[in-house]
Design a protein around this motif. Sequence first.
Motif, PDB file in Angstrom:
ATOM      1  N   LEU A  40      29.652  41.860  -9.398  1.00 55.89           N
ATOM      2  CA  LEU A  40      30.562  41.977  -8.031  1.00 55.89           C
ATOM      3  C   LEU A  40      29.345  41.830  -7.010  1.00 55.89           C
ATOM      4  O   LEU A  40      29.727  40.895  -6.168  1.00 55.89           O
ATOM      5  CB  LEU A  40      31.966  42.687  -8.102  1.00 55.89           C
ATOM      6  CG  LEU A  40      31.846  42.460  -6.875  1.00 55.89           C
ATOM      7  CD1 LEU A  40      33.276  41.974  -6.316  1.00 55.89           C
ATOM      8  CD2 LEU A  40      33.210  43.938  -6.632  1.00 55.89           C
ATOM      9  N   VAL A  41      28.623  42.957  -7.094  1.00 56.39           N
ATOM     10  CA  VAL A  41      27.368  42.349  -5.972  1.00 56.39           C
ATOM     11  C   VAL A  41      26.945  41.224  -5.999  1.00 56.39           C
ATOM     12  O   VAL A  41      26.143  40.642  -4.762  1.00 56.39           O
ATOM     13  CB  VAL A  41      26.521  44.005  -5.656  1.00 56.39           C
ATOM     14  CG1 VAL A  41      25.495  43.450  -5.216  1.00 56.39           C
ATOM     15  CG2 VAL A  41      27.753  45.508  -5.717  1.00 56.39           C
ATOM     16  N   VAL A  45      27.281  39.707   1.150  1.00 61.03           N
ATOM     17  CA  VAL A  45      28.154  40.413   2.152  1.00 61.03           C
ATOM     18  C   VAL A  45      27.403  41.530   2.303  1.00 61.03           C
ATOM     19  O   VAL A  45      27.351  42.083   1.212  1.00 61.03           O
ATOM     20  CB  VAL A  45      29.200  40.736   1.648  1.00 61.03           C
ATOM     21  CG1 VAL A  45      30.186  41.968   2.259  1.00 61.03           C
ATOM     22  CG2 VAL A  45      30.570  39.242   1.678  1.00 61.03           C
ATOM     23  N   THR A  46      27.735  42.241   3.369  1.00 61.28           N
ATOM     24  CA  THR A  46      26.369  43.300   3.134  1.00 61.28           C
ATOM     25  C   THR A  46      27.076  44.559   2.593  1.00 61.28           C
ATOM     26  O   THR A  46      28.202  45.556   2.314  1.00 61.28           O
ATOM     27  CB  THR A  46      26.438  44.310   4.961  1.00 61.28           C
ATOM     28  OG1 THR A  46      26.107  43.140   5.869  1.00 61.28           O
ATOM     29  CG2 THR A  46      25.851  45.385   5.560  1.00 61.28           C
ATOM     30  N   ARG A  47      26.504  45.780   1.898  1.00 64.25           N
ATOM     31  CA  ARG A  47      27.129  46.488   1.442  1.00 64.25           C
ATOM     32  C   ARG A  47      27.140  47.881   2.124  1.00 64.25           C
ATOM     33  O   ARG A  47      25.754  48.131   2.940  1.00 64.25           O
ATOM     34  CB  ARG A  47      26.201  46.970  -0.319  1.00 64.25           C
ATOM     35  CG  ARG A  47      26.214  48.127  -0.514  1.00 64.25           C
ATOM     36  CD  ARG A  47      27.528  47.532  -2.110  1.00 64.25           C
ATOM     37  NE  ARG A  47      27.702  48.107  -3.381  1.00 64.25           N
ATOM     38  CZ  ARG A  47      26.966  48.845  -4.300  1.00 64.25           C
ATOM     39  NH1 ARG A  47      26.240  48.229  -4.349  1.00 64.25           N
ATOM     40  NH2 ARG A  47      27.432  49.714  -5.223  1.00 64.25           N
ATOM     41  N   PRO A  96      35.422  37.076  -5.194  1.00 64.35           N
ATOM     42  CA  PRO A  96      35.543  37.234  -6.981  1.00 64.35           C
ATOM     43  C   PRO A  96      36.746  37.393  -8.095  1.00 64.35           C
ATOM     44  O   PRO A  96      36.674  38.843  -7.613  1.00 64.35           O
ATOM     45  CB  PRO A  96      34.322  37.248  -7.257  1.00 64.35           C
ATOM     46  CG  PRO A  96      33.268  37.435  -5.951  1.00 64.35           C
ATOM     47  CD  PRO A  96      34.051  37.883  -5.487  1.00 64.35           C
ATOM     48  N   ALA A  97      37.964  36.835  -8.597  1.00 64.74           N
ATOM     49  CA  ALA A  97      38.516  37.254  -9.584  1.00 64.74           C
ATOM     50  C   ALA A  97      37.908  38.035 -10.504  1.00 64.74           C
ATOM     51  O   ALA A  97      36.769  37.282 -10.875  1.00 64.74           O
ATOM     52  CB  ALA A  97      39.696  36.151  -9.947  1.00 64.74           C
ATOM     53  N   LEU A 108      35.905  48.156  -3.892  1.00 61.33           N
ATOM     54  CA  LEU A 108      36.558  47.853  -4.977  1.00 61.33           C
ATOM     55  C   LEU A 108      37.737  48.878  -5.397  1.00 61.33           C
ATOM     56  O   LEU A 108      37.344  50.080  -5.853  1.00 61.33           O
ATOM     57  CB  LEU A 108      35.392  47.819  -6.079  1.00 61.33           C
ATOM     58  CG  LEU A 108      35.906  47.416  -7.737  1.00 61.33           C
ATOM     59  CD1 LEU A 108      36.497  45.622  -7.375  1.00 61.33           C
ATOM     60  CD2 LEU A 108      34.574  47.453  -8.400  1.00 61.33           C
ATOM     61  N   GLY A 109      38.866  48.962  -5.814  1.00 59.31           N
ATOM     62  CA  GLY A 109      39.520  49.659  -6.009  1.00 59.31           C
ATOM     63  C   GLY A 109      39.553  49.969  -7.349  1.00 59.31           C
ATOM     64  O   GLY A 109      40.476  50.226  -8.227  1.00 59.31           O
TER      65      GLY A 109
END
Length: 436
Positions: free
Chosen positions: A314-315, A321-323, A349-350, A380-381
């Motif tokens: 994902l990263v 996108v800033t972590r 992303p799915a 991320l849930g």
Amino acid sequence: MAFSSYYLTLICSLLLSISSCIGQTAFQPKALLLPVTKDSSTLQYTTQIGQRTPLVPIKLTIHLGGQTLWVDCEDGYVSSTYRPARCGSVQCTLAKVNTCGDCNTTPRIGCSNNACYNTPENPFIKTLYDGGEITEDVLSIQSTDGSNPGKFVKIPSFIFTCVPTFLTEGLASGVKGTVGLGRNGIALPSQLAQVFSFPRKFALCLSSSTKSSGVIFFGDGPYMMLPNIDISKNLIFTPLIINPFGTGSVPFLNESSSEYFIGVKSIRLNGKPVPINKKLLSIDKRGNGGTKISTGSPYSILEASIYDAVTKALVQELSNVTRVTAVAPFETCFSSKNIVSAKVGQAVPAIDLVLQSKQVYWRIFGSNSMVEVSQDVICLGIVNGGIKPTTSIVIGGHQLEDNLLQFDLPRSTLGFSSSLLFRQTTCANFNFTSKA
């Protein structure tokens, strides 16, 4: 999971008088329903069922894999129709218990002589009680035609479990027990199907809102949501897998699990395979591993190595996108400034849970994968389950919301929709205000 002829005989002998009683009325429901509300504090999914004589509304938490409906009988339980199950009775056999005994104190509701006892579980504090009295009482539940709520119907002798007050610790405010929907004889779906002679099937549709109710349907469709959409159509089907070992807070090694497992074979992110140890996706000879669906956790849980692989992928996909700093219980969080909103939540992303073939998969979009923890931060849930958890993948509440899940017990299949947002509706769109 089909019942044996012996098991069917036991059920029929137990419920014959009930069925006859129901049959004397002109009204035979084809399906039943329960409204389900998400508690804002605990994130548990709760419902309300009428019980006892006179009827009292009882607030309960949904336990998808639970073996029984259990209720606190120590705090103010009063009913003229309460009947404990006697040792050796059909009720005890249906509950698969052979533990019998007498009350060590003065007999009372929840503690009777010559009664049988089981071991109900509170999954939210991972606690079992080895002394739940099997008993019967009146239960009331609402009927439906699939589009609207209808009349309330009564079951004169619904089997449930009495427990002391301490087992309700950790449950949402006002909750007096849990309602088990597991795959066994005294869980709610099996008893309702037998009494009212409809398919032993139920459908779960959890709302993502704490202000609008989702719904559980018992029986076959249609399952209609506003604006006039039958969400039982166009489901994807996958086998339900029986774990031969108990998988509760303290596993029972001499009986199969009442929880619901599916056969995830691999994981994709943005269409790309995620490299994971696929041995973890199978259930081993001790009942460990595999993938289960659970309302006992508000978020999905992944074994540590699977979690690391998914988050790394994902990263990489969100490299622009800033972590940002983690926000408990989540470890993987981002600034939301560069992430736009889409029809199905944040445009991330799915994640695909690939099932019996590459063409059969449960797709998790941004609305179910991400959690907005503040105005500028999303996470991320999904949580890290650590090394060697009992189950490798637990699909939790957040990932179930606004998805329809239909559990067909005789066929041992799961039908699922993926996000209903694509169909211009949600699980909060059942029309509870109209009448059938």
